[in-house]
Scaffold this motif. Structure first.
Motif, PDB file in Angstrom:
ATOM      1  N   ASP A  36      36.598  34.076  31.771  1.00  0.00           N
ATOM      2  CA  ASP A  36      35.577  33.040  31.697  1.00  0.00           C
ATOM      3  C   ASP A  36      34.597  33.186  32.856  1.00  0.00           C
ATOM      4  O   ASP A  36      34.847  32.709  33.963  1.00  0.00           O
ATOM      5  CB  ASP A  36      36.260  31.670  31.739  1.00  0.00           C
ATOM      6  CG  ASP A  36      35.288  30.511  31.670  1.00  0.00           C
ATOM      7  OD1 ASP A  36      34.108  30.733  31.334  1.00  0.00           O
ATOM      8  OD2 ASP A  36      35.709  29.368  31.962  1.00  0.00           O
ATOM      9  N   GLY A  37      33.479  33.867  32.629  1.00  0.00           N
ATOM     10  CA  GLY A  37      32.487  34.058  33.681  1.00  0.00           C
ATOM     11  C   GLY A  37      32.772  35.232  34.591  1.00  0.00           C
ATOM     12  O   GLY A  37      31.943  35.579  35.438  1.00  0.00           O
ATOM     13  N   VAL A  38      33.953  35.835  34.415  1.00  0.00           N
ATOM     14  CA  VAL A  38      34.356  37.029  35.163  1.00  0.00           C
ATOM     15  C   VAL A  38      35.120  37.937  34.201  1.00  0.00           C
ATOM     16  O   VAL A  38      35.619  37.481  33.170  1.00  0.00           O
ATOM     17  CB  VAL A  38      35.280  36.663  36.356  1.00  0.00           C
ATOM     18  CG1 VAL A  38      34.534  35.879  37.419  1.00  0.00           C
ATOM     19  CG2 VAL A  38      36.498  35.876  35.876  1.00  0.00           C
ATOM     20  N   PRO A  39      35.227  39.231  34.495  1.00  0.00           N
ATOM     21  CA  PRO A  39      36.043  40.095  33.638  1.00  0.00           C
ATOM     22  C   PRO A  39      37.488  39.622  33.647  1.00  0.00           C
ATOM     23  O   PRO A  39      38.022  39.249  34.693  1.00  0.00           O
ATOM     24  CB  PRO A  39      35.911  41.479  34.300  1.00  0.00           C
ATOM     25  CG  PRO A  39      34.656  41.402  35.096  1.00  0.00           C
ATOM     26  CD  PRO A  39      34.561  39.983  35.585  1.00  0.00           C
ATOM     27  N   ARG A  40      38.121  39.626  32.490  1.00  0.00           N
ATOM     28  CA  ARG A  40      39.521  39.192  32.449  1.00  0.00           C
ATOM     29  C   ARG A  40      40.370  40.128  33.300  1.00  0.00           C
ATOM     30  O   ARG A  40      40.287  41.348  33.199  1.00  0.00           O
ATOM     31  CB  ARG A  40      40.048  39.180  31.011  1.00  0.00           C
ATOM     32  CG  ARG A  40      41.520  38.804  30.947  1.00  0.00           C
ATOM     33  CD  ARG A  40      42.020  38.566  29.566  1.00  0.00           C
ATOM     34  NE  ARG A  40      43.459  38.323  29.589  1.00  0.00           N
ATOM     35  CZ  ARG A  40      44.171  37.939  28.541  1.00  0.00           C
ATOM     36  NH1 ARG A  40      43.574  37.757  27.368  1.00  0.00           N
ATOM     37  NH2 ARG A  40      45.469  37.740  28.657  1.00  0.00           N
ATOM     38  N   ASP A  41      41.205  39.532  34.132  1.00  0.00           N
ATOM     39  CA  ASP A  41      42.051  40.297  35.046  1.00  0.00           C
ATOM     40  C   ASP A  41      43.320  39.487  35.305  1.00  0.00           C
ATOM     41  O   ASP A  41      43.332  38.573  36.129  1.00  0.00           O
ATOM     42  CB  ASP A  41      41.299  40.573  36.351  1.00  0.00           C
ATOM     43  CG  ASP A  41      42.045  41.524  37.272  1.00  0.00           C
ATOM     44  OD1 ASP A  41      43.285  41.532  37.251  1.00  0.00           O
ATOM     45  OD2 ASP A  41      41.373  42.265  38.029  1.00  0.00           O
ATOM     46  N   ASP A  42      44.393  39.811  34.581  1.00  0.00           N
ATOM     47  CA  ASP A  42      45.624  39.040  34.693  1.00  0.00           C
ATOM     48  C   ASP A  42      46.248  39.141  36.086  1.00  0.00           C
ATOM     49  O   ASP A  42      46.852  38.178  36.568  1.00  0.00           O
ATOM     50  CB  ASP A  42      46.632  39.476  33.632  1.00  0.00           C
ATOM     51  CG  ASP A  42      46.293  38.960  32.248  1.00  0.00           C
ATOM     52  OD1 ASP A  42      45.728  37.855  32.154  1.00  0.00           O
ATOM     53  OD2 ASP A  42      46.582  39.648  31.257  1.00  0.00           O
ATOM     54  N   TYR A  43      46.111  40.295  36.716  1.00  0.00           N
ATOM     55  CA  TYR A  43      46.693  40.433  38.053  1.00  0.00           C
ATOM     56  C   TYR A  43      45.945  39.561  39.061  1.00  0.00           C
ATOM     57  O   TYR A  43      46.556  38.912  39.915  1.00  0.00           O
ATOM     58  CB  TYR A  43      46.680  41.891  38.490  1.00  0.00           C
ATOM     59  CG  TYR A  43      47.327  42.121  39.842  1.00  0.00           C
ATOM     60  CD1 TYR A  43      48.587  41.598  40.136  1.00  0.00           C
ATOM     61  CD2 TYR A  43      46.678  42.856  40.831  1.00  0.00           C
ATOM     62  CE1 TYR A  43      49.187  41.794  41.373  1.00  0.00           C
ATOM     63  CE2 TYR A  43      47.265  43.059  42.070  1.00  0.00           C
ATOM     64  CZ  TYR A  43      48.518  42.525  42.337  1.00  0.00           C
ATOM     65  OH  TYR A  43      49.102  42.713  43.568  1.00  0.00           O
ATOM     66  N   GLU A  44      44.616  39.511  38.957  1.00  0.00           N
ATOM     67  CA  GLU A  44      43.838  38.650  39.835  1.00  0.00           C
ATOM     68  C   GLU A  44      44.195  37.183  39.576  1.00  0.00           C
ATOM     69  O   GLU A  44      44.340  36.390  40.515  1.00  0.00           O
ATOM     70  CB  GLU A  44      42.339  38.882  39.596  1.00  0.00           C
ATOM     71  CG  GLU A  44      41.437  38.335  40.686  1.00  0.00           C
ATOM     72  CD  GLU A  44      41.541  39.089  42.001  1.00  0.00           C
ATOM     73  OE1 GLU A  44      41.061  38.556  43.018  1.00  0.00           O
ATOM     74  OE2 GLU A  44      42.104  40.198  42.013  1.00  0.00           O
ATOM     75  N   ALA A  45      44.360  36.824  38.294  1.00  0.00           N
ATOM     76  CA  ALA A  45      44.775  35.466  37.950  1.00  0.00           C
ATOM     77  C   ALA A  45      46.142  35.157  38.546  1.00  0.00           C
ATOM     78  O   ALA A  45      46.365  34.076  39.114  1.00  0.00           O
ATOM     79  CB  ALA A  45      44.814  35.300  36.437  1.00  0.00           C
ATOM     80  N   PHE A  46      47.047  36.119  38.432  1.00  0.00           N
ATOM     81  CA  PHE A  46      48.399  35.943  38.972  1.00  0.00           C
ATOM     82  C   PHE A  46      48.358  35.645  40.471  1.00  0.00           C
ATOM     83  O   PHE A  46      49.080  34.767  40.961  1.00  0.00           O
ATOM     84  CB  PHE A  46      49.225  37.209  38.704  1.00  0.00           C
ATOM     85  CG  PHE A  46      50.599  37.202  39.314  1.00  0.00           C
ATOM     86  CD1 PHE A  46      51.658  36.573  38.682  1.00  0.00           C
ATOM     87  CD2 PHE A  46      50.830  37.828  40.533  1.00  0.00           C
ATOM     88  CE1 PHE A  46      52.926  36.557  39.249  1.00  0.00           C
ATOM     89  CE2 PHE A  46      52.097  37.832  41.104  1.00  0.00           C
ATOM     90  CZ  PHE A  46      53.145  37.196  40.466  1.00  0.00           C
ATOM     91  N   LYS A  47      47.506  36.360  41.197  1.00  0.00           N
ATOM     92  CA  LYS A  47      47.422  36.153  42.650  1.00  0.00           C
ATOM     93  C   LYS A  47      46.917  34.755  42.985  1.00  0.00           C
ATOM     94  O   LYS A  47      47.441  34.102  43.906  1.00  0.00           O
ATOM     95  CB  LYS A  47      46.539  37.235  43.270  1.00  0.00           C
ATOM     96  CG  LYS A  47      47.177  38.621  43.271  1.00  0.00           C
ATOM     97  CD  LYS A  47      46.364  39.625  44.070  1.00  0.00           C
ATOM     98  CE  LYS A  47      45.075  39.984  43.388  1.00  0.00           C
ATOM     99  NZ  LYS A  47      44.339  41.048  44.143  1.00  0.00           N
ATOM    100  N   PHE A  48      45.924  34.285  42.247  1.00  0.00           N
ATOM    101  CA  PHE A  48      45.416  32.938  42.513  1.00  0.00           C
ATOM    102  C   PHE A  48      46.427  31.869  42.104  1.00  0.00           C
ATOM    103  O   PHE A  48      46.614  30.869  42.819  1.00  0.00           O
ATOM    104  CB  PHE A  48      44.082  32.719  41.809  1.00  0.00           C
ATOM    105  CG  PHE A  48      42.902  33.298  42.538  1.00  0.00           C
ATOM    106  CD1 PHE A  48      42.509  32.786  43.767  1.00  0.00           C
ATOM    107  CD2 PHE A  48      42.194  34.366  42.017  1.00  0.00           C
ATOM    108  CE1 PHE A  48      41.429  33.312  44.455  1.00  0.00           C
ATOM    109  CE2 PHE A  48      41.113  34.909  42.694  1.00  0.00           C
ATOM    110  CZ  PHE A  48      40.726  34.390  43.918  1.00  0.00           C
TER     111      PHE A  48
END
Length: 266
Positions: free
Chosen positions: A88-100
């Motif tokens: 949403d507004g950024v490239p999907r990145d599950d690892y980046e999501a996981f870190k946040f």
């Protein structure tokens, strides 16, 4: 059964109230334009990020959220996690999501706090990622760790999604010990919160154990409330049980389901 990582509608509504207001009390009007703050307050930047996001200026929102998240603002970390998880507004990145999401769950937030919903949802998200792992990242499948995250969300914050996932894991022994009793306990707690998938799973468990009427009634109730992504498997489960039940049990179950829909589970 597939469990979506997208945030449930009921939880989203509660979280948006928290995002838009001062703590969890004073809601921010969605039409209000918040000017970029002159101060470097994490809370002020978080509010500015929310306003920019609502205007469709998502890159500006991301920058504001990142600043606030770096300063420990829980809601900003959660919002960035959701944006990366959903592209949403950024490239999907599950690892980046996981870190946040992981940064959110490390916060010591007491039940009843204005930030409770962020932590509760993040615990479930981290649990889902650990359950399957994230391909191409250091995050490997670890069902036992996922079980622990679900347990924290289920027991501490009474999160219905976590209670449902715990119930499923206890049914199969995934991540720990198999226990039908524990499975039924957690599924019941989620079902009482109108969690359709939990109602269907508990209903099938009861049906298979010989409690035909209540089991069929729960599956009927679940089918009426199910999310689009769950309708298929719940309908299949319901139709199989309905075909096996006698006519009298079917009629009684339908009447009981009508009561559940109006009054909740008894």
């Amino acid at each position: 059964m597939r469990t979506s990582r997208s945030i449930p509608v009921r939880l989203a509504a509660g979280l948006m109230l928290v995002i838009g207001g001062f703590g969890s009390a004073e809601a921010l009007d969605q039409d209000t334009v918040v000017k970029k703050p002159e101060s470097s307050s994490p809370w002020a930047m978080f509010r500015f990020g929310f306003s920019a996001y609502k205007r469709g200026q998502k890159q500006e929102a991301v920058e504001a959220y990142r600043y606030a998240a770096d300063k420990g603002q829980v809601g900003a970390s959660w919002k960035l996690a959701r944006m990366y998880a959903e592209g949403d507004g950024v490239p999907r990145d599950d690892y980046e999501a996981f870190k946040f999401f992981s940064a959110v769950v490390q916060q010591e937030i007491r039940p009843g706090s204005g930030d409770e919903a962020y932590v509760s949802d993040a615990l479930v998200a981290v649990g889902n990622y650990l359950r399957t792992g994230i391909p191409g990242s250091p995050v490997q499948a670890n069902p036992a760790a996922a079980h622990d995250y679900f347990l924290r969300a289920a027991a501490t914050y009474r999160n219905a999604d976590a209670q449902y996932e715990l119930g499923r894991m206890f049914l199969t022994g995934e991540g720990g010990t198999r226990s039908i009793q524990q499975a039924a306990r957690w599924l019941q707690l989620a079902a009482e919160k109108q969690h359709a998938a939990a109602q269907a799973t508990l209903g099938n468990l009861l049906f298979q154990s010989g409690k035909v009427v209540r089991g069929l009634a729960l599956m009927t109730t679940a089918l009426d409330r199910a999310k689009p992504s769950d309708i298929g498997w719940i309908r299949d489960m319901h139709e199989q049980a309905f075909a096996l039940a006698g006519e009298s049990d079917r009629r009684t179950a339908i009447a009981l389901a009508e009561g559940y829909l109006v009054n909740g589970l008894e």
